[in-house]
Scaffold this motif. Structure first.
Motif, PDB file in Angstrom:
ATOM      1  N   GLN A  76       1.499   7.208   4.602  1.00 40.39           N
ATOM      2  CA  GLN A  76       2.684   7.060   5.436  1.00 40.39           C
ATOM      3  C   GLN A  76       2.594   5.787   6.276  1.00 40.39           C
ATOM      4  OE1 GLN A  76       5.679   9.158   5.962  1.00 40.39           O
ATOM      5  NE2 GLN A  76       4.996   9.556   3.875  1.00 40.39           N
ATOM      6  N   LEU A  77       3.768   5.314   6.698  1.00 45.97           N
ATOM      7  CA  LEU A  77       3.872   4.047   7.421  1.00 45.97           C
ATOM      8  C   LEU A  77       4.454   4.276   8.805  1.00 45.97           C
ATOM      9  CD1 LEU A  77       3.730   0.897   7.345  1.00 45.97           C
ATOM     10  CD2 LEU A  77       6.026   0.931   6.353  1.00 45.97           C
ATOM     11  N   VAL A  78       3.807   3.691   9.817  1.00 52.65           N
ATOM     12  CA  VAL A  78       4.348   3.644  11.177  1.00 52.65           C
ATOM     13  C   VAL A  78       4.854   2.227  11.400  1.00 52.65           C
ATOM     14  CG1 VAL A  78       3.869   3.888  13.631  1.00 52.65           C
ATOM     15  CG2 VAL A  78       2.776   5.429  11.994  1.00 52.65           C
ATOM     16  N   LEU A 125       0.829  -1.209   0.000  1.00 54.84           N
ATOM     17  CA  LEU A 125       0.000   0.000   0.000  1.00 54.84           C
ATOM     18  C   LEU A 125       0.857   1.250   0.000  1.00 54.84           C
ATOM     19  CD1 LEU A 125      -2.815  -0.961   2.545  1.00 54.84           C
ATOM     20  CD2 LEU A 125      -2.823  -1.179   0.063  1.00 54.84           C
ATOM     21  N   THR A 126       2.016   1.202   0.668  1.00 58.88           N
ATOM     22  CA  THR A 126       2.925   2.351   0.682  1.00 58.88           C
ATOM     23  C   THR A 126       3.895   2.316  -0.483  1.00 58.88           C
ATOM     24  OG1 THR A 126       4.395   1.120   2.182  1.00 58.88           O
ATOM     25  CG2 THR A 126       2.804   2.617   3.189  1.00 58.88           C
ATOM     26  N   ARG A 127       3.787   1.285  -1.306  1.00 59.01           N
ATOM     27  CA  ARG A 127       4.625   1.098  -2.485  1.00 59.01           C
ATOM     28  C   ARG A 127       6.105   0.973  -2.131  1.00 59.01           C
ATOM     29  NH1 ARG A 127       4.171   1.557  -7.713  1.00 59.01           N
ATOM     30  NH2 ARG A 127       6.267   0.699  -7.401  1.00 59.01           N
ATOM     31  N   LEU A 128       6.374   0.426  -0.942  1.00 60.87           N
ATOM     32  CA  LEU A 128       7.739  -0.023  -0.661  1.00 60.87           C
ATOM     33  C   LEU A 128       8.043  -1.267  -1.487  1.00 60.87           C
ATOM     34  CD1 LEU A 128       7.962   0.440   3.216  1.00 60.87           C
ATOM     35  CD2 LEU A 128       8.846   1.942   1.423  1.00 60.87           C
ATOM     36  N   LEU A 129       6.996  -1.962  -1.896  1.00 59.11           N
ATOM     37  CA  LEU A 129       7.105  -3.099  -2.800  1.00 59.11           C
ATOM     38  C   LEU A 129       6.198  -2.838  -4.002  1.00 59.11           C
ATOM     39  CD1 LEU A 129       6.781  -6.068  -0.244  1.00 59.11           C
ATOM     40  CD2 LEU A 129       8.893  -5.237  -1.307  1.00 59.11           C
ATOM     41  N   ARG A 130       6.633  -3.280  -5.163  1.00 61.62           N
ATOM     42  CA  ARG A 130       5.794  -3.186  -6.367  1.00 61.62           C
ATOM     43  C   ARG A 130       5.002  -4.482  -6.499  1.00 61.62           C
ATOM     44  NH1 ARG A 130       5.913  -0.692 -11.639  1.00 61.62           N
ATOM     45  NH2 ARG A 130       7.781   0.479 -11.052  1.00 61.62           N
ATOM     46  N   PRO A 131       3.685  -4.418  -6.506  1.00 59.07           N
ATOM     47  CA  PRO A 131       2.881  -5.647  -6.575  1.00 59.07           C
ATOM     48  C   PRO A 131       3.050  -6.355  -7.914  1.00 59.07           C
ATOM     49  CG  PRO A 131       1.494  -3.703  -6.810  1.00 59.07           C
ATOM     50  CD  PRO A 131       2.858  -3.210  -6.448  1.00 59.07           C
ATOM     51  N   THR A 132       2.866  -7.659  -7.895  1.00 56.24           N
ATOM     52  CA  THR A 132       2.929  -8.441  -9.129  1.00 56.24           C
ATOM     53  C   THR A 132       1.589  -8.484  -9.842  1.00 56.24           C
ATOM     54  OG1 THR A 132       2.535 -10.444  -7.823  1.00 56.24           O
ATOM     55  CG2 THR A 132       4.820  -9.881  -8.311  1.00 56.24           C
ATOM     56  N   GLY A 133       0.548  -7.992  -9.188  1.00 57.98           N
ATOM     57  CA  GLY A 133      -0.767  -7.965  -9.819  1.00 57.98           C
ATOM     58  C   GLY A 133      -1.747  -7.153  -9.002  1.00 57.98           C
TER      59      GLY A 133
END
Length: 350
Positions: free
Chosen positions: A113-115, A79-87
């Motif tokens: 933002q992420l806590v 959700l924070t786009r620290l990872l790019r989803p595969t789908g």
């Protein structure tokens, strides 16, 4: 035919016509698992998040719960786009941010933002509190440089810390104070939604209540939406408006707090809630029967066919192995991914 998410959204819209702030549709994340020799190309994948769908409205708090390894933390990082989803899609205010590059994502970074869970490792020990909180202000141009110090002190005061401690280092604070610093850093860019990943699990029990009260005050005061990731069902029940229960990368039940806790529809959710300590027993009430799940959680590399929970479910039938149950929306958006959902369930004591 409408998708499960469309059915759920339609049921929610009937009660709240405002468009959702965040809409997640069929979100998936697969990590390659090494197989064979060192130079062998990976052919297996860990299905960490498997077609997850939910919505979050402005000012709303959604709780993501489940066992360790169910994919809730990975969902938060997606959700924070620290990872790019595969789908799948992550629509924030109508814009799909799932596949945006870093340059395109820059304008959305301050909105979500992420806590982090660990207040000790999430703060740079070489930077002062003023630098930790002030850096996002400079990066996103929130305030002029000459007003940065005053703004940092306002944020420290907002989260219950001494504004004069801006020049101290993280090691000079307790765990609860460090988590407040992390919250102040997240709030510095004026986000519209906070992803709180187990924000109190690393803290002492006496401090957990203080931090939860702070988050509740900030939600009411600032109108921020939350995706609250936790395994403590009591905390989730107290803090969250809606609940999404995850199992082996999938959302298997979602609905309002009253529906999920008081009218459970999925056998896995029923088993989770049966493990919550019942304070009524101490007052002489008859203890409720505990549901003990057999076996272990299957491997996310080779999950079971059909319903992922079928290998541990007491109500399993042949259909569960051959067909994947859809997250079918019921009354008021209360949805369960089960071929044979529970019709009624006793309310769990608080």
């Amino acid at each position: 035919m409408a998708s499960p998410l469309d059915q759920q959204a339609a049921a929610e819209t009937a009660h709240d016509p405002t468009p959702p702030l965040l809409e997640v549709s069929n979100l998936s994340m697969r990590f390659p698992a090494r197989g064979g020799g060192l130079l062998t190309r990976a052919k297996q994948y860990v299905h960490a998040v498997d077609e997850v769908s939910f919505t979050v409205r402005r000012g709303e708090t959604l709780g993501l719960v489940g066992e360790s390894g169910c994919g809730k933390t990975t969902t938060g990082r997606l959700l924070t786009r620290l990872l790019r989803p595969t789908g799948g899609q992550i629509r924030f205010e109508g814009t799909d941010i799932a596949q945006l590059n870093e340059r395109q994502l820059r304008r959305y970074r301050r909105e979500i933002q992420l806590v982090f869970q660990d207040p000790y490792s999430s703060l740079n020990p070489r930077h002062t509190v003023g630098t930790i909180i002030g850096t996002p202000l400079r990066v996103h141009g929130i305030v002029p440089r000459r007003q940065e110090l005053a703004h940092v002190q306002e944020l420290l005061e907002l989260v219950g810390l001494n504004p004069e401690h801006y020049n101290r280092y993280p090691h000079e604070f307790s765990g609860g104070q460090r988590q407040r610093i992390g919250i102040a850093r997240a709030l510095s860019v004026k986000p519209k939604i906070l992803i709180a990943d187990e924000p109190v699990s690393a803290l002492d029990v006496s401090i957990q209540a203080q931090v939860m009260n702070l988050l509740e005050e900030l939600r009411d005061q600032l109108g921020i939406a939350f995706v609250f990731i936790a395994h403590d069902l009591s905390v989730v029940r107290h803090f969250c408006d809606r609940i999404a229960v995850m199992y082996l990368g999938r959302v298997i039940e979602t609905g309002t707090r009253e529906d999920v806790y008081g009218a459970t529809r999925h056998p896995y959710t029923q088993a989770l809630l049966s493990a919550v300590p019942d304070l009524g027993v101490a007052r002489g009430a008859t203890p409720k029967p505990k549901i003990r799940l057999s076996g272990d959680v299957p491997s996310p590399i080779a999950p079971p066919s059909g319903c992922h929970f079928r290998t541990r479910c007491q109500h399993v039938q042949d259909l569960c192995a051959s067909s994947r149950p859809a997250l079918a929306a019921g009354p008021r958006g209360h949805a369960a991914a089960c071929h044979f959902p529970i019709e009624t369930s006793p309310v769990v004591g608080s």
